[in-house]
Design a protein around this motif. Structure first.
Motif, PDB file in Angstrom:
ATOM      1  N   GLU A 128      -8.657   8.068  -1.357  1.00 43.69           N
ATOM      2  CA  GLU A 128      -7.212   8.124  -1.109  1.00 43.69           C
ATOM      3  C   GLU A 128      -6.894   7.867   0.361  1.00 43.69           C
ATOM      4  O   GLU A 128      -5.925   7.162   0.691  1.00 43.69           O
ATOM      5  N   GLU A 187      -7.182   4.214   1.161  1.00 44.02           N
ATOM      6  CA  GLU A 187      -5.997   3.455   0.743  1.00 44.02           C
ATOM      7  C   GLU A 187      -4.904   3.531   1.802  1.00 44.02           C
ATOM      8  O   GLU A 187      -4.212   2.541   2.072  1.00 44.02           O
ATOM      9  N   LEU A 188      -4.735   4.714   2.407  1.00 46.51           N
ATOM     10  CA  LEU A 188      -3.741   4.843   3.472  1.00 46.51           C
ATOM     11  C   LEU A 188      -4.099   3.958   4.663  1.00 46.51           C
ATOM     12  O   LEU A 188      -3.213   3.336   5.267  1.00 46.51           O
ATOM     13  N   LEU A 210      -3.095   0.342   4.041  1.00 43.88           N
ATOM     14  CA  LEU A 210      -1.656   0.126   4.206  1.00 43.88           C
ATOM     15  C   LEU A 210      -1.264   0.172   5.679  1.00 43.88           C
ATOM     16  O   LEU A 210      -0.410  -0.603   6.127  1.00 43.88           O
ATOM     17  N   GLU A 268       5.520   1.530   1.284  1.00 42.32           N
ATOM     18  CA  GLU A 268       4.410   1.704   0.346  1.00 42.32           C
ATOM     19  C   GLU A 268       3.487   2.836   0.798  1.00 42.32           C
ATOM     20  O   GLU A 268       2.953   3.576  -0.034  1.00 42.32           O
ATOM     21  N   ARG A 289       2.687   6.074  -1.421  1.00 47.28           N
ATOM     22  CA  ARG A 289       1.316   6.472  -1.773  1.00 47.28           C
ATOM     23  C   ARG A 289       1.076   7.935  -1.444  1.00 47.28           C
ATOM     24  O   ARG A 289       0.402   8.650  -2.204  1.00 47.28           O
ATOM     25  N   ASP A 324       2.759   9.812  -4.297  1.00 45.73           N
ATOM     26  CA  ASP A 324       2.041   9.709  -5.569  1.00 45.73           C
ATOM     27  C   ASP A 324       0.763  10.541  -5.570  1.00 45.73           C
ATOM     28  O   ASP A 324       0.337  11.019  -6.629  1.00 45.73           O
ATOM     29  N   GLY A 325       0.153  10.699  -4.400  1.00 52.04           N
ATOM     30  CA  GLY A 325      -1.121  11.414  -4.328  1.00 52.04           C
ATOM     31  C   GLY A 325      -1.028  12.846  -3.860  1.00 52.04           C
ATOM     32  O   GLY A 325      -2.058  13.491  -3.620  1.00 52.04           O
TER      33      GLY A 325
END
Length: 211
Positions: free
Chosen positions: A109, A112-113, A116, A135, A139, A142-143
């Motif tokens: 996770e 992913e940050l 972005l 985005e 994210r 969402d997480g």
């Protein structure tokens, strides 16, 4: 008939495509605050049925991007008092979401940050950078493991983008914003939920439309 600049990709469901296209046009100014949406014109330009369009418009209604009046739907125009309320709510939500994400995030996770964040830093223009920034915080929501907070955040995020607008900023300003987001990522990576929340709230306060 004027052209609204609407076109559809063909990779996701038609209703999602229409929703995403209209949302983007509202958030980035192709469809202006207060502009009336004429269903016939949109259907003709996008090549869709009124049933599909109305399903998409219902989603945008729920996000607070449209007003459904006696004469049909129009793009919302946000007043000063609502802007203040949005800014205050955004600060509280971003603090909560960042704290919760930091407590729940794993290496994947966090990676992913960082992807972005890198996309923000290398974006060709301000609009692309703002899309990636949006985005990034989506994210986080969402997480974060809090479905209620994530739901409220999604409902609010479109109006936050509308308030900020897409203005031409210089490179120094973008570097300052990305540096602030990098600090949030580092706090999350270190497992410091309180610091991540404080940084998010401070960032939101600094970017408030009305101070």
């Amino acid at each position: 008939m004027s052209n609204l600049g609407l076109s559809l990709p063909r990779s996701i469901s038609l209703r999602e495509q229409v929703t995403d296209t209209l949302r983007h046009s509202i958030l980035f100014g192709t469809l202006k605050p207060g502009q009336k949406l004429i269903e016939r014109q949109i259907c003709e330009e996008m090549g869709i049925s009124r049933t599909v369009l109305r399903e998409a418009l219902q989603h945008l209604d729920a996000e607070g991007l449209l007003i459904n009046g006696r004469r049909g739907r129009s793009v919302v125009a946000i007043g000063m008092q609502e802007a203040r309320e949005i800014d205050d709510t955004r600060q509280a939500l971003e603090r909560l979401i960042a704290e919760s994400f930091a407590r729940n995030a794993g290496k994947a996770e966090i990676a992913e940050l960082r992807v972005l964040l890198s996309a923000m830093e290398t974006a060709d223009d301000e609009r692309e950078a703002l899309i990636k920034e949006t985005e990034f915080f989506a994210r986080l929501a969402d997480g974060c493991g809090n479905k209620v907070a994530a739901g409220f955040f999604r409902q609010l995020s479109g109006r936050v983008v509308m308030l900020r607008g897409v203005t031409e900023r210089d490179g120094a300003d973008r570097r300052q914003r990305t540096a602030g987001i990098r600090a949030i990522v580092e706090a999350i990576d270190a497992g410091d939920a309180e610091k991540a929340g404080t940084l998010c709230a401070s960032r939101a306060a600094a970017g408030a439309t009305y101070r």
